[in-house]
Design a protein around this motif. Structure first.
Motif, PDB file in Angstrom:
ATOM      1  N   ASP A  54       0.857  -1.093  -0.064  1.00 26.61           N
ATOM      2  CA  ASP A  54      -0.290   0.027  -0.080  1.00 26.61           C
ATOM      3  C   ASP A  54       1.084   1.003  -0.006  1.00 26.61           C
ATOM      4  O   ASP A  54       1.023   1.859   0.979  1.00 26.61           O
ATOM      5  N   ALA A  55       1.323   1.368  -1.246  1.00 25.48           N
ATOM      6  CA  ALA A  55       2.498   2.511  -1.062  1.00 25.48           C
ATOM      7  C   ALA A  55       2.071   3.996  -0.837  1.00 25.48           C
ATOM      8  O   ALA A  55       0.751   4.324  -1.057  1.00 25.48           O
ATOM      9  N   LEU A  56       3.015   4.718  -0.334  1.00 19.89           N
ATOM     10  CA  LEU A  56       2.648   6.104  -0.225  1.00 19.89           C
ATOM     11  C   LEU A  56       2.811   6.966  -1.060  1.00 19.89           C
ATOM     12  O   LEU A  56       3.637   7.041  -1.917  1.00 19.89           O
ATOM     13  N   LEU A  57       1.624   7.692  -1.491  1.00 24.18           N
ATOM     14  CA  LEU A  57       1.561   8.679  -2.808  1.00 24.18           C
ATOM     15  C   LEU A  57       1.725   9.753  -2.317  1.00 24.18           C
ATOM     16  O   LEU A  57       2.555  10.724  -3.167  1.00 24.18           O
ATOM     17  N   TYR A  58       1.305  10.364  -1.535  1.00 24.73           N
ATOM     18  CA  TYR A  58       1.319  11.818  -1.221  1.00 24.73           C
ATOM     19  C   TYR A  58       1.276  12.170   0.337  1.00 24.73           C
ATOM     20  O   TYR A  58       0.577  11.422   1.076  1.00 24.73           O
ATOM     21  N   GLU A  59       1.554  13.297   0.511  1.00 27.22           N
ATOM     22  CA  GLU A  59       1.536  13.707   1.907  1.00 27.22           C
ATOM     23  C   GLU A  59       1.144  15.304   2.039  1.00 27.22           C
ATOM     24  O   GLU A  59       1.243  16.076   1.080  1.00 27.22           O
ATOM     25  N   VAL A  60       0.424  15.761   3.051  1.00 26.08           N
ATOM     26  CA  VAL A  60       0.223  17.147   3.347  1.00 26.08           C
ATOM     27  C   VAL A  60       0.401  17.417   4.766  1.00 26.08           C
ATOM     28  O   VAL A  60      -0.151  16.737   5.489  1.00 26.08           O
ATOM     29  N   TYR A  61       0.881  18.607   4.907  1.00 27.05           N
ATOM     30  CA  TYR A  61       1.279  19.190   6.271  1.00 27.05           C
ATOM     31  C   TYR A  61       0.375  20.502   6.183  1.00 27.05           C
ATOM     32  O   TYR A  61       0.470  21.113   5.413  1.00 27.05           O
ATOM     33  N   GLU A  62      -0.211  20.754   7.229  1.00 30.00           N
ATOM     34  CA  GLU A  62      -1.282  21.909   7.292  1.00 30.00           C
ATOM     35  C   GLU A  62      -0.933  22.450   8.643  1.00 30.00           C
ATOM     36  O   GLU A  62      -0.758  21.989   9.729  1.00 30.00           O
ATOM     37  N   LYS A  63      -1.035  24.025   8.356  1.00 32.36           N
ATOM     38  CA  LYS A  63      -1.358  24.753   9.741  1.00 32.36           C
ATOM     39  C   LYS A  63      -2.613  25.056   9.557  1.00 32.36           C
ATOM     40  O   LYS A  63      -3.317  25.603   8.722  1.00 32.36           O
ATOM     41  N   ILE A  64      -3.259  25.014  10.831  1.00 33.46           N
ATOM     42  CA  ILE A  64      -4.801  24.801  11.049  1.00 33.46           C
ATOM     43  C   ILE A  64      -5.221  26.323  11.710  1.00 33.46           C
ATOM     44  O   ILE A  64      -4.522  26.699  12.587  1.00 33.46           O
ATOM     45  N   VAL A  65      -6.310  26.810  11.030  1.00 30.51           N
ATOM     46  CA  VAL A  65      -6.722  28.173  11.770  1.00 30.51           C
ATOM     47  C   VAL A  65      -8.301  27.898  11.665  1.00 30.51           C
ATOM     48  O   VAL A  65      -8.856  26.850  11.384  1.00 30.51           O
ATOM     49  N   PRO A  66      -8.838  28.711  12.581  1.00 31.78           N
ATOM     50  CA  PRO A  66     -10.653  28.494  12.556  1.00 31.78           C
ATOM     51  C   PRO A  66     -11.134  28.332  11.201  1.00 31.78           C
ATOM     52  O   PRO A  66     -10.809  29.128  10.390  1.00 31.78           O
ATOM     53  N   GLU A  67     -12.164  27.551  11.359  1.00 30.48           N
ATOM     54  CA  GLU A  67     -12.640  27.219   9.762  1.00 30.48           C
ATOM     55  C   GLU A  67     -13.726  28.160   9.354  1.00 30.48           C
ATOM     56  O   GLU A  67     -14.995  27.792   9.347  1.00 30.48           O
TER      57      GLU A  67
END
Ligand code: F6R
Ligand code: MN
Length: 196
Positions: A54-67
């Motif tokens: 189950d290969a790793l295809l992509y990654e996301v790093y997020e900075k969260i703020v109020p939605e």
């Protein structure tokens, strides 16, 4: 985590390339082959690959703020390089749930395409190279595709209240796919696309 009365303090963060990471991310999303069921046109090769790993295809790093309207979510997306058969690694892709919200991307490293499509089936593909920005207007679904042989690194910024509609793309897919033909990336009709 935040209430609507929360007053956010200004902040900064640094991006390290390589390997493609931001300081103190609030979220780190990892997406593997199994989350892309039905999206690669060669289902047989997809199933064979998935059985092995189950290969790793992509990654996301997020900075969260109020939605909430007015705030902006930002982060770093990393699409690894590789192919399923001759079709390049790519993100799931989505419309924003609040359809009229746009998104800004800035390519830091790599070579790719931003594939875009409206609810009516109009499509557009913009090539991604380092230091190129791409603006995705409201209403356009978007998917990042890595056609190079290094990780595709991009910064993104979008309205914090946008939300994500993955279901529409899971059902109908994108109109166009990007595949390797004789060593070149070419854009072809997607045989799995279901017209709106
Ligand atoms: C947010 C956005 C990006 C993507 C990321 C992963 O609205 O467009 O941060 O979330 O490129 O792609 P998806 O979300 O399609 O799995
Ligand atoms: Mn988006």
């Amino acid at each position: 985590m935040f209430s609507s009365s929360h007053v956010l303090k200004p902040f900064t963060y640094n991006i390290k390339i390589p390997p493609g990471i931001i300081d103190k991310p609030d979220n780190h999303i990892l997406r593997t082959l199994s989350s892309m069921k039905g999206q690669y046109y060669d289902q047989k090769i997809y199933d064979e690959m998935l059985q092995k790993e189950d290969a790793l295809l992509y990654e996301v790093y997020e900075k969260i703020v109020p939605e909430i309207p007015g705030e902006l979510i930002q982060g770093l997306s990393i699409v690894h390089f590789g192919k399923v058969g001759n079709e390049y690694f790519m993100t799931k892709g989505h419309f924003h749930s609040v359809l009229d919200t746009g998104e800004f991307y800035y390519c830091l490293q790599g070579h790719g395409y931003m594939m875009m499509e409206t609810p009516e089936g109009e499509w557009a593909a913009e090539e991604l190279v380092p230091n190129r920005a791409v603006y995705i207007p409201g209403r356009w679904a978007h998917r990042s595709i890595n056609i190079g042989n290094v990780d595709l690194l991009m910064l993104f910024v979008y309205p914090a209240n946008a939300g994500h509609d993955y279901g529409t793309i899971e059902r109908r897919s994108f109109r166009k796919i990007v595949v390797n033909q004789d060593g070149r990336a070419v854009i072809l009709d997607n045989p799995r696309w279901i017209a709106p």
